[in-house]
Write an enzyme that holds these catalytic residues in place. Structure first.
Site, PDB file in Angstrom:
ATOM      1  NE  ARG A 165      -2.811  -3.091   0.451  1.00  0.00           N
ATOM      2  CZ  ARG A 165      -3.283  -3.895   1.212  1.00  0.00           C
ATOM      3  NH1 ARG A 165      -2.872  -3.614   2.039  1.00  0.00           N
ATOM      4  NH2 ARG A 165      -4.427  -4.907   1.325  1.00  0.00           N
ATOM      5  CG  ASP A 328      -5.600 -12.612   3.295  1.00  0.00           C
ATOM      6  OD1 ASP A 328      -4.881 -12.669   2.086  1.00  0.00           O
ATOM      7  OD2 ASP A 328      -5.872 -11.034   3.378  1.00  0.00           O
ATOM      8  CD  GLU A 329      -9.362  -8.769   3.407  1.00  0.00           C
ATOM      9  OE1 GLU A 329      -9.375  -8.206   4.386  1.00  0.00           O
ATOM     10  OE2 GLU A 329      -8.495  -8.735   2.741  1.00  0.00           O
ATOM     11  CD1 TRP A 395      -6.483 -13.125   9.256  1.00  0.00           C
ATOM     12  CD2 TRP A 395      -7.570 -12.112   9.086  1.00  0.00           C
ATOM     13  NE1 TRP A 395      -7.143 -13.050   8.138  1.00  0.00           N
ATOM     14  CE2 TRP A 395      -8.285 -12.259   7.799  1.00  0.00           C
ATOM     15  CE3 TRP A 395      -7.818 -10.322   9.421  1.00  0.00           C
ATOM     16  CZ2 TRP A 395      -8.716 -11.343   7.135  1.00  0.00           C
ATOM     17  CZ3 TRP A 395      -8.853  -9.682   8.658  1.00  0.00           C
ATOM     18  CH2 TRP A 395      -9.509 -10.222   7.222  1.00  0.00           C
ATOM     19  CG  ASP A 422      -4.404  -1.929   9.950  1.00  0.00           C
ATOM     20  OD1 ASP A 422      -4.740  -2.604  11.543  1.00  0.00           O
ATOM     21  OD2 ASP A 422      -4.546  -2.221   9.173  1.00  0.00           O
ATOM     22  CD1 TRP A 470      -2.828  -5.298   8.406  1.00  0.00           C
ATOM     23  CD2 TRP A 470      -2.266  -5.213   6.511  1.00  0.00           C
ATOM     24  NE1 TRP A 470      -2.841  -6.373   8.511  1.00  0.00           N
ATOM     25  CE2 TRP A 470      -2.605  -6.874   7.529  1.00  0.00           C
ATOM     26  CE3 TRP A 470      -1.747  -6.068   5.009  1.00  0.00           C
ATOM     27  CZ2 TRP A 470      -1.757  -7.855   6.799  1.00  0.00           C
ATOM     28  CZ3 TRP A 470      -1.708  -7.211   4.743  1.00  0.00           C
ATOM     29  CH2 TRP A 470      -1.346  -8.072   5.435  1.00  0.00           C
ATOM     30  CD  GLU A 472      -4.282  -1.234   4.123  1.00  0.00           C
ATOM     31  OE1 GLU A 472      -4.004  -1.168   5.125  1.00  0.00           O
ATOM     32  OE2 GLU A 472      -5.129  -1.948   3.582  1.00  0.00           O
TER      33      GLU A 472
END
Length: 542
Positions: A165, A328-329, A395, A422, A470, A472
């Protein structure tokens, strides 16, 4: 331990109650005595005639010389500070004993790694100025007399960094590793690929970086604002730069775990190689918004071969036992709408699209295992059936970890509400923009990685704990530091110190001294003097 206690008795020294040194993470056992040893200009560091042990001695000598202004030298065998090989099996690979007497300091360990952790404790027993980047000659360099035996609770003590990111320069990555090592953590999880950028050079597929490492703009403000800055963004690490980081980490006994995301979080790769997606005619673009995209790898044989080729270069580059594949995701929308995917589900007698993801993960697990490595994935890899050799990072709470451990799979605990750094750590109105949530220092410290729901045998599968970062909303190294420390300091004690020895009030007192060390190291921790950009400002001329 007996001969250390006898030494203290022979010296006529008494145990001092209530004067524990401010060591983080807190050691297993500490006995203090009255008095101190003083380091002088002719101090020598002795070590066994072994490359790794000599390296540890050299690193200690370098730090001591830099901060004190003295010319501290190393020697073979005994010295004023002695690193010595121990035959005590109870110390294991990472444990150590430290004995400081009026005559000097001895650090015993079975391995150079254990000696390195003993050195970190010795540095914390000295005045905080020992971490100064320039000489502070006026300080009296003393070590309290003590006997310490120290062994970590968990074998895996990690900190992750997302550089997709927001890309982080090599020098900051090295500083991140320095801080991992200082706190006796041993794993650096490097998140290298995602929708918003591919950050590792793969020689067989150059467009992964010539195209996949660049996005046309970045979200501005919070995700809910839906605004963009209009500024092109890019960055990646060459394989030579990665080798440089790996050597740096190895010198500090930190293992580097690469993460290459699959089958989701694939948009940057698809922008470079659209034939790997659901629609080869689609013009994919590297992600500019945060969140999860429907664009995922389509599990054709060509795609699986691509992933194996990428992993071959990664495995050749990284010596780590573990290779992280994400998992993931991964939205299933495109697979639900794909004739190829649906035919593959029928052909392989899979239950559904979750089974298809498991099919991909198992194929990759088999490949990684054949290369002599172990696969790690986020807890979504449990869906559709867990691959036989997989290690799970839990997680989405602790449930995935419990399930995996009960199925005799190794687990690393990383539940968001405790270890996601984060999250906000104070009132959001007073903080720079962050993803949301709230995890303060006390909550991170309170975490116990071994769930009560596990039996003694099942609990053996809990390898340890990791803090996740993370980026972002973390555009700069300074902001990463602001969000990570001191919460990562708390997590270091979660991973190292026994549950019975933890006490937040005691930790908080030790942390006040530890913050002075972080000041000298130039760490932009939460609570440090900062400007209106939340960037570190060196304390007024100490």
């Amino acid at each position: 331990m007996k001969h250390f206690l006898l030494t203290f008795l022979c010296l006529g020294l008494l145990h001092v109650v209530g004067a524990q040194p401010n060591i983080i993470p807190k050691p297993s056992q500490i006995l203090l005595a009255r008095g101190e040893w003083t380091m002088k200009s002719k101090t020598k560091i002795g070590a066994p005639e072994d490359a790794k042990w000599s390296h540890v001695a050299g690193m200690l000598a370098s730090q001591l010389s830099k901060a004190t202004g003295m010319d501290i030298k190393t020697a073979k065998g005994k010295g004023d500070i002695t690193l010595a090989i121990s035959s005590d099996a109870s110390l294991g690979e990472e444990g150590y004993r430290l004995l400081s007497t009026p005559k000097g300091v001895t650090i015993q360990a079975q391995t150079a790694k254990g000696a390195f952790y003993g050195v970190q404790t010795l540095l914390q027993m000295l005045p905080a100025e020992i971490f100064s980047p320039v000489a502070v000659p006026a300080v009296k360099w003393t070590v309290p007399l003590a006997t310490i035996k120290d062994v970590p609770r968990y074998g895996y003590r990690g900190l992750m960094l997302d550089v997709c990111r927001h890309f982080m320069p090599i020098e900051f990555v090295k500083k991140y590793i320095d801080l991992i090592a200082l706190h006796k953590q041993n794993q650096f999880h490097w998140h290298l690929t995602d929708d918003q950028g591919w950050r590792i050079e793969i020689k067989k597929y150059p467009e992964l970086t010539t195209i996949g490492s660049k996005r046309r703009e970045t979200m501005k403000g919070h995700y809910s604002d839906q605004k963009y800055d209009g500024i092109p963004y890019e960055g990646f690490y060459t394989q030579e730069q990665i080798k440089e980081v790996l050597k740096y980490a190895e010198d500090r006994f930190v293992n580097v775990i690469p993460e290459i995301e699959m089958p989701g979080h694939a948009l940057a790769a698809l922008a470079a190689y659209p034939q790997l997606g659901n629609n080869p005619d689609k013009i994919y673009k590297v992600g500019t918004k945060w969140g999860v995209y429907d664009d995922v790898f389509m599990p054709r044989e060509e795609t699986l071969q691509f992933l194996e080729n990428v992993l071959s270069e990664v495995i050749e580059l990284f010596p780590s036992k573990y290779i992280h594949i994400g998992g993931d995701e991964c939205p299933k929308t495109q697979w639900e709408e794909s004739r190829f995917a649906q035919d593959l589900i029928k052909k392989e007698n899979l239950k559904d699209e979750h089974g298809l993801q498991s099919y991909v993960i198992k194929r990759i697990d088999k490949f990684i295992t054949a290369k002599g490595r172990r696969m790690i994935g986020w807890d979504e890899i449990l869906e559709g059936g867990l691959s036989p050799n997989a290690t799970v990072m839990s997680w989405r709470g602790i449930e995935g970890g419990i399930t995996a451990a009960k199925e005799n799979h190794d687990v690393i605990m990383t539940p968001g509400n405790f270890v996601y750094l984060d999250h906000y750590q104070a009132d959001a109105k007073t903080q720079p923009v962050a993803i949301g949530g709230f995890t303060d220092l006390a909550e991170s410290y309170s975490y116990d990685p071994t769930p009560k729901e596990l039996s003694t045998e099942e609990a053996k599968h809990i390898l340890g704990v990791q803090g996740n970062v993370w980026t972002e909303y973390m555009k700069t190294p300074a902001y990463v530091e602001y969000m990570v420390w001191p919460r990562a300091v708390a997590l270091s004690e979660v991973g190292w110190t026994s549950k019975e020895s933890k006490n937040f009030e005691d930790f908080s007192k030790r942390l006040e001294t530890h913050k002075k060390r972080l000041d000298y190291l130039g760490v932009n921790y939460f609570g440090a003097p900062i400007n209106d950009k939340f960037e570190y400002v060196w304390p007024a001329k100490k």
